[in-house]
Design a protein around this motif. Structure first.
Motif, short mmCIF file in Angstrom:
data_model
loop_
_atom_site.label_atom_id
_atom_site.label_comp_id
_atom_site.label_asym_id
_atom_site.label_seq_id
_atom_site.Cartn_x
_atom_site.Cartn_y
_atom_site.Cartn_z
N GLN A 194 0.83 -1.21 0.00
CA GLN A 194 0.00 0.00 0.00
C GLN A 194 0.86 1.26 0.00
OE1 GLN A 194 -3.29 0.18 -0.39
NE2 GLN A 194 -3.47 -2.03 -0.52
N ALA A 195 1.97 1.23 0.75
CA ALA A 195 2.88 2.38 0.76
C ALA A 195 3.48 2.59 -0.63
CB ALA A 195 3.99 2.17 1.79
N GLN A 196 3.81 1.49 -1.30
CA GLN A 196 4.34 1.59 -2.66
C GLN A 196 3.29 2.15 -3.62
OE1 GLN A 196 6.74 2.17 -5.13
NE2 GLN A 196 7.80 0.65 -3.88
N LEU A 197 2.04 1.73 -3.42
CA LEU A 197 0.95 2.28 -4.25
C LEU A 197 0.87 3.80 -4.07
CD1 LEU A 197 -1.59 1.99 -6.04
CD2 LEU A 197 -2.90 1.52 -3.94
N ALA A 198 1.00 4.27 -2.83
CA ALA A 198 0.97 5.72 -2.59
C ALA A 198 2.14 6.41 -3.28
CB ALA A 198 0.99 6.00 -1.09
N ARG A 199 3.33 5.80 -3.21
CA ARG A 199 4.49 6.41 -3.87
C ARG A 199 4.30 6.45 -5.37
NH1 ARG A 199 7.23 4.25 0.50
NH2 ARG A 199 7.39 2.16 -0.34
N GLN A 200 3.76 5.38 -5.95
CA GLN A 200 3.53 5.36 -7.40
C GLN A 200 2.45 6.38 -7.79
OE1 GLN A 200 5.46 3.72 -9.59
NE2 GLN A 200 6.66 3.17 -7.79
N THR A 201 1.44 6.52 -6.95
CA THR A 201 0.40 7.53 -7.23
C THR A 201 1.02 8.93 -7.18
OG1 THR A 201 -1.24 6.08 -6.21
CG2 THR A 201 -1.87 8.36 -6.54
N HIS A 202 1.95 9.13 -6.24
CA HIS A 202 2.66 10.42 -6.19
C HIS A 202 3.43 10.64 -7.49
CE1 HIS A 202 6.15 13.00 -5.41
NE2 HIS A 202 5.32 13.69 -4.65
N GLU A 203 4.10 9.61 -7.98
CA GLU A 203 4.88 9.77 -9.21
C GLU A 203 3.98 10.05 -10.42
OE1 GLU A 203 7.98 7.10 -10.05
OE2 GLU A 203 8.91 7.34 -8.08
N ILE A 204 2.84 9.38 -10.46
CA ILE A 204 1.88 9.64 -11.55
C ILE A 204 1.43 11.11 -11.50
CG2 ILE A 204 -0.48 9.13 -12.33
CD1 ILE A 204 0.04 6.22 -11.22
N SER A 205 1.13 11.56 -10.30
CA SER A 205 0.65 12.94 -10.11
C SER A 205 1.75 13.95 -10.43
CB SER A 205 0.18 13.14 -8.67
OG SER A 205 -0.85 12.24 -8.34
N LYS A 206 2.97 13.64 -9.96
CA LYS A 206 4.08 14.59 -10.17
C LYS A 206 4.41 14.69 -11.66
CE LYS A 206 7.53 17.17 -8.58
NZ LYS A 206 8.34 17.40 -9.74
N SER A 207 4.32 13.56 -12.35
CA SER A 207 4.59 13.58 -13.78
C SER A 207 3.62 14.51 -14.50
CB SER A 207 4.48 12.15 -14.33
OG SER A 207 4.64 12.14 -15.72
N MET A 208 2.33 14.44 -14.11
CA MET A 208 1.37 15.34 -14.75
C MET A 208 1.60 16.79 -14.32
SD MET A 208 -2.80 15.41 -14.92
CE MET A 208 -2.99 13.85 -15.74
N LEU A 209 1.91 16.99 -13.03
CA LEU A 209 2.15 18.35 -12.55
C LEU A 209 3.28 19.01 -13.34
CD1 LEU A 209 1.26 20.38 -10.28
CD2 LEU A 209 3.27 19.57 -9.01
N ASP A 210 4.37 18.25 -13.56
CA ASP A 210 5.51 18.80 -14.29
C ASP A 210 5.12 19.25 -15.69
OD1 ASP A 210 7.11 18.28 -12.11
OD2 ASP A 210 7.95 16.42 -12.93
N LYS A 211 4.11 18.58 -16.27
CA LYS A 211 3.70 18.92 -17.63
C LYS A 211 2.77 20.12 -17.69
CE LYS A 211 4.07 14.15 -19.21
NZ LYS A 211 3.33 12.90 -19.26
N ILE A 212 2.12 20.45 -16.58
CA ILE A 212 1.10 21.51 -16.67
C ILE A 212 1.56 22.85 -16.11
CG2 ILE A 212 -0.74 19.77 -16.53
CD1 ILE A 212 -1.36 20.84 -13.69
#
Ligand SMILES: [Zn+2]
Length: 316
Positions: A241-259
């Motif tokens: 579950q902690a890894q899922l949260a980290r991966q969700t952070h990476e998904i979110s950060k990747s989009m943030l960097d693009k916008i």
């Protein structure tokens, strides 16, 4: 777990006593009654309140141990604010020259008193919401553009991005014991957990173009599917579950960097980014926040890290 009794019928408290603060945090009053009787028979002078405090202290310590093991550097929101404020204030950021936006899952447990989200909103005055399910900044370039063009002349933008993960009363990560839900806990973040469950089910991924009414969830499923090897390599459920949260952070950060961009304000305007993971702690603890990125982008596009200066250690 035992069932929470109907309101006004607490079997532990003497009838004349008002509802105690710990009643909102201890759901298993059957266990509390047993513990109270046992301790009282041994010592003979402890009240239910005394026993509740002992149980809450043990529970709080267990919660903090799980967080420290899985999210190193995580701290309560007020401590994070003190560290962030010390760094930004000496660089001239104030409530009057800085606009605040956050990209956080809409779940109500992310927006309570004591949460980093609310603390930063009070500190900087107002908030623009960039986030959708799981905290991914689904408002996109249009959302950031609208937010950033509200900035004062030569003012600054400050963005908090924080996907979240619950921790229930039994120290299970990825779950949260919600008020009024007797003897059970549910997934938090429900969207990230739901996407993971879908990917584990073997069902096909949805066609994003064919489901505009649930686009955000479809996007999450597709992104989590790309990261299943990393998530499923975890040694137990809490680390998964902690890894899922980290991966969700990476998904979110990747989009943030693009916008995001710095095409706003004047020549001295800057953009501050603070991102990490919000951990919804069992009551009565305030939520914790694990910072993962903290930096400022100047008008020429240069990134300057504020992380070690603020938090005293490198990012996890
Ligand atoms: Zn959520």
């Amino acid at each position: 777990m035992g069932n929470r009794p109907p309101q006004g019928e607490n079997p532990v408290l003497p009838k004349h006593q008002e509802k105690a603060e710990w009643e909102d945090a201890i759901y298993d009053v059957t266990a509390l009654t047993a513990a109270s009787s046992e301790i009282t028979s041994l010592i003979g002078c402890l009240s239910a309140d005394d026993c509740a405090q002992v149980i809450l202290q043990k529970s709080s310590n267990a919660s903090k141990t799980v967080v420290a093991a899985n999210f190193p550097g995580a701290l309560p929101g007020d401590q994070i604010l003190a560290m962030v404020a010390a760094v930004v204030e000496k660089r001239g950021y104030t409530e009057s020259n800085t606009l605040f936006a956050q990209s956080v899952c809409p779940d109500e447990i992310n927006h309570e008193e004591g949460d980093i989200t609310n603390i930063l909103t009070k500190y900087l005055g107002e908030v623009f919401h960039l986030g959708g399910l799981a905290g991914v900044p689904f408002t996109g370039k249009t959302g950031f553009g609208a937010f950033s063009h509200h900035v004062p002349d030569d003012g600054h933008c400050f963005v908090l991005m924080a996907p979240h993960i619950g921790l229930d009363n039994e120290s299970n990560l990825g779950k949260y014991t919600r008020d009024g839900q007797l003897g059970c806990s549910a997934a938090a973040c429900g969207a990230a957990g739901g996407a993971l469950n879908h990917c584990c089910s073997g069902l096909p991924l949805p066609d994003m173009a064919a489901c505009p009414e649930d686009y955000q969830m479809s996007f999450l499923m597709h992104e989590i599917a790309k990261r299943m090897d990393v998530i499923l390599a975890s040694k137990d459920e809490n680390t998964k579950q902690a890894q899922l949260a980290r991966q969700t952070h990476e998904i979110s950060k990747s989009m943030l960097d693009k916008i995001v961009n710095v095409n706003f304000g004047g020549s001295n305007s800057t953009l501050v980014i603070l991102s990490g993971i919000q951990i919804n702690m069992p009551r009565p603890l305030d939520d914790y926040f694990q910072p993962l990125h903290f930096y400022v982008i100047s008008k020429d596009g240069q990134h300057t890290s504020l992380f070690e200066e603020a938090f005293g250690h490198a990012s996890a």
